[in-house]
Design a protein around this motif. Sequence first.
Motif, PDB file in Angstrom:
ATOM      1  N   UNK A  57      56.034  30.327  34.201  1.00  0.00           N
ATOM      2  CA  UNK A  57      55.175  29.929  35.232  1.00  0.00           C
ATOM      3  C   UNK A  57      54.879  31.267  36.043  1.00  0.00           C
ATOM      4  N   UNK A  58      55.879  32.180  36.297  1.00  0.00           N
ATOM      5  CA  UNK A  58      55.598  33.346  36.992  1.00  0.00           C
ATOM      6  C   UNK A  58      54.574  34.243  36.276  1.00  0.00           C
ATOM      7  N   UNK A  59      54.286  34.251  35.038  1.00  0.00           N
ATOM      8  CA  UNK A  59      53.261  35.005  34.319  1.00  0.00           C
ATOM      9  C   UNK A  59      51.775  34.120  34.618  1.00  0.00           C
ATOM     10  N   UNK A  60      52.019  32.943  34.541  1.00  0.00           N
ATOM     11  CA  UNK A  60      50.707  32.208  34.658  1.00  0.00           C
ATOM     12  C   UNK A  60      50.170  32.234  36.158  1.00  0.00           C
ATOM     13  N   UNK A  61      51.002  31.858  37.271  1.00  0.00           N
ATOM     14  CA  UNK A  61      50.766  32.240  38.426  1.00  0.00           C
ATOM     15  C   UNK A  61      50.235  33.492  38.897  1.00  0.00           C
ATOM     16  N   UNK A  62      51.085  34.359  38.469  1.00  0.00           N
ATOM     17  CA  UNK A  62      50.654  35.904  38.700  1.00  0.00           C
ATOM     18  C   UNK A  62      49.564  36.086  38.164  1.00  0.00           C
ATOM     19  N   UNK A  63      49.176  35.694  37.191  1.00  0.00           N
ATOM     20  CA  UNK A  63      47.731  36.046  36.663  1.00  0.00           C
ATOM     21  C   UNK A  63      46.767  35.442  37.427  1.00  0.00           C
ATOM     22  N   UNK A  64      46.901  34.414  37.901  1.00  0.00           N
ATOM     23  CA  UNK A  64      45.866  33.690  38.610  1.00  0.00           C
ATOM     24  C   UNK A  64      45.760  34.421  39.962  1.00  0.00           C
ATOM     25  N   UNK A  65      46.850  34.585  40.658  1.00  0.00           N
ATOM     26  CA  UNK A  65      46.766  35.370  41.859  1.00  0.00           C
ATOM     27  C   UNK A  65      46.002  36.522  41.636  1.00  0.00           C
ATOM     28  N   UNK A  66      46.488  37.310  40.634  1.00  0.00           N
ATOM     29  CA  UNK A  66      45.791  38.522  40.390  1.00  0.00           C
ATOM     30  C   UNK A  66      44.305  38.436  40.274  1.00  0.00           C
ATOM     31  N   UNK A  67      43.822  37.355  39.387  1.00  0.00           N
ATOM     32  CA  UNK A  67      42.335  37.143  39.288  1.00  0.00           C
ATOM     33  C   UNK A  67      41.676  37.045  40.517  1.00  0.00           C
ATOM     34  N   UNK A  68      42.367  36.174  41.452  1.00  0.00           N
ATOM     35  CA  UNK A  68      41.735  35.874  42.876  1.00  0.00           C
ATOM     36  C   UNK A  68      41.817  37.164  43.717  1.00  0.00           C
ATOM     37  N   UNK A  69      42.821  37.987  43.597  1.00  0.00           N
ATOM     38  CA  UNK A  69      42.743  39.167  44.399  1.00  0.00           C
ATOM     39  C   UNK A  69      42.039  40.196  43.969  1.00  0.00           C
ATOM     40  N   UNK A  70      41.689  40.329  42.454  1.00  0.00           N
ATOM     41  CA  UNK A  70      40.754  41.306  41.853  1.00  0.00           C
ATOM     42  C   UNK A  70      39.450  40.618  42.129  1.00  0.00           C
ATOM     43  N   UNK A  71      39.215  39.487  42.086  1.00  0.00           N
ATOM     44  CA  UNK A  71      37.822  39.177  42.370  1.00  0.00           C
ATOM     45  C   UNK A  71      37.349  39.288  43.751  1.00  0.00           C
ATOM     46  N   UNK A  72      38.101  38.959  44.758  1.00  0.00           N
ATOM     47  CA  UNK A  72      37.810  39.183  46.009  1.00  0.00           C
ATOM     48  C   UNK A  72      37.675  40.786  46.389  1.00  0.00           C
ATOM     49  N   UNK A  73      38.471  41.640  45.684  1.00  0.00           N
ATOM     50  CA  UNK A  73      38.042  43.022  45.717  1.00  0.00           C
ATOM     51  C   UNK A  73      36.879  43.546  45.287  1.00  0.00           C
ATOM     52  N   UNK A  74      36.371  42.889  44.198  1.00  0.00           N
ATOM     53  CA  UNK A  74      35.206  43.280  43.630  1.00  0.00           C
ATOM     54  C   UNK A  74      33.938  42.868  44.708  1.00  0.00           C
ATOM     55  N   UNK A  75      34.136  41.564  45.226  1.00  0.00           N
ATOM     56  CA  UNK A  75      33.373  41.026  46.080  1.00  0.00           C
ATOM     57  C   UNK A  75      33.300  41.841  47.445  1.00  0.00           C
ATOM     58  N   UNK A  76      34.297  42.371  47.852  1.00  0.00           N
ATOM     59  CA  UNK A  76      34.370  43.308  48.958  1.00  0.00           C
ATOM     60  C   UNK A  76      33.491  44.600  48.838  1.00  0.00           C
ATOM     61  N   UNK A  77      33.893  45.013  47.757  1.00  0.00           N
ATOM     62  CA  UNK A  77      32.772  46.149  47.228  1.00  0.00           C
ATOM     63  C   UNK A  77      31.601  45.861  47.079  1.00  0.00           C
ATOM     64  N   UNK A  78      31.051  45.114  46.535  1.00  0.00           N
ATOM     65  CA  UNK A  78      29.785  44.107  46.339  1.00  0.00           C
ATOM     66  C   UNK A  78      29.081  44.419  47.943  1.00  0.00           C
ATOM     67  N   UNK A  79      29.921  43.608  48.998  1.00  0.00           N
ATOM     68  CA  UNK A  79      29.530  43.599  50.155  1.00  0.00           C
ATOM     69  C   UNK A  79      29.059  44.885  50.750  1.00  0.00           C
TER      70      UNK A  79
END
Length: 205
Positions: free
Chosen positions: A18-40
């Motif tokens: 559970x910790x690995x899967x949810x941690x990876x999903x949260x990291x995916x969301x944070x990483x994607x938002x960081x990329x979008x922030x740079x794109x903006x």
Amino acid sequence: MNDTRPAQIAAPVWLGVVLIITGLLGLLGAFSLSVERIELLLHPEEALGCDLNPFLTCSGAIESDQGAVFGFPNPFLGLMAFPAPIIMGVLTLGRVAMPRWVWTIFSIGVLGAIVLVLWLAQQSIFVLGFVCPWCFLVWLAMYAMAFPLWTWAFGAGALPAPAGLRRVAARYSAWGWVLSLTLAVILVVTIMIALPGIPRFLFAF
């Protein structure tokens, strides 16, 4: 009164997963938002890939005051924080018995994260009037992580609790996901009621 809780605790394998899967999903969301922030920043005149409609948008969340609670973009906080549950999950799968205080601090940290996530969800839905898709993924990841962790932590003695509560938590520790699912359903229903444009957009497909 003596503390009878164990000094070293090895968490069950299911919690590590559970910790690995949810941690990876949260990291995916944070990483994607960081990329979008740079794109903006690089292309402020262009719409982001996650700007689906006025009710489902990333750029609005990124540019809002709530998008930088601590003075820097919230996704950067996720990039720093989400490796922690992944590491804890990997150690758990390795059957490493960690000191009780490690699990205590981690469980309290997850509580702080949930408080922040709930506040951000409230601000997004009722103040800003839209939902960021990647933020939504992070919210669900935190819900799915928190309650299984806490029910196990109380039952295993990682968090202090009366003996009766510890026994109940230990008996039903594997069912913490029910509480996570309940909170997720409440979130989705709240969004669909408060932001009627989202159901219309989804049904259009």
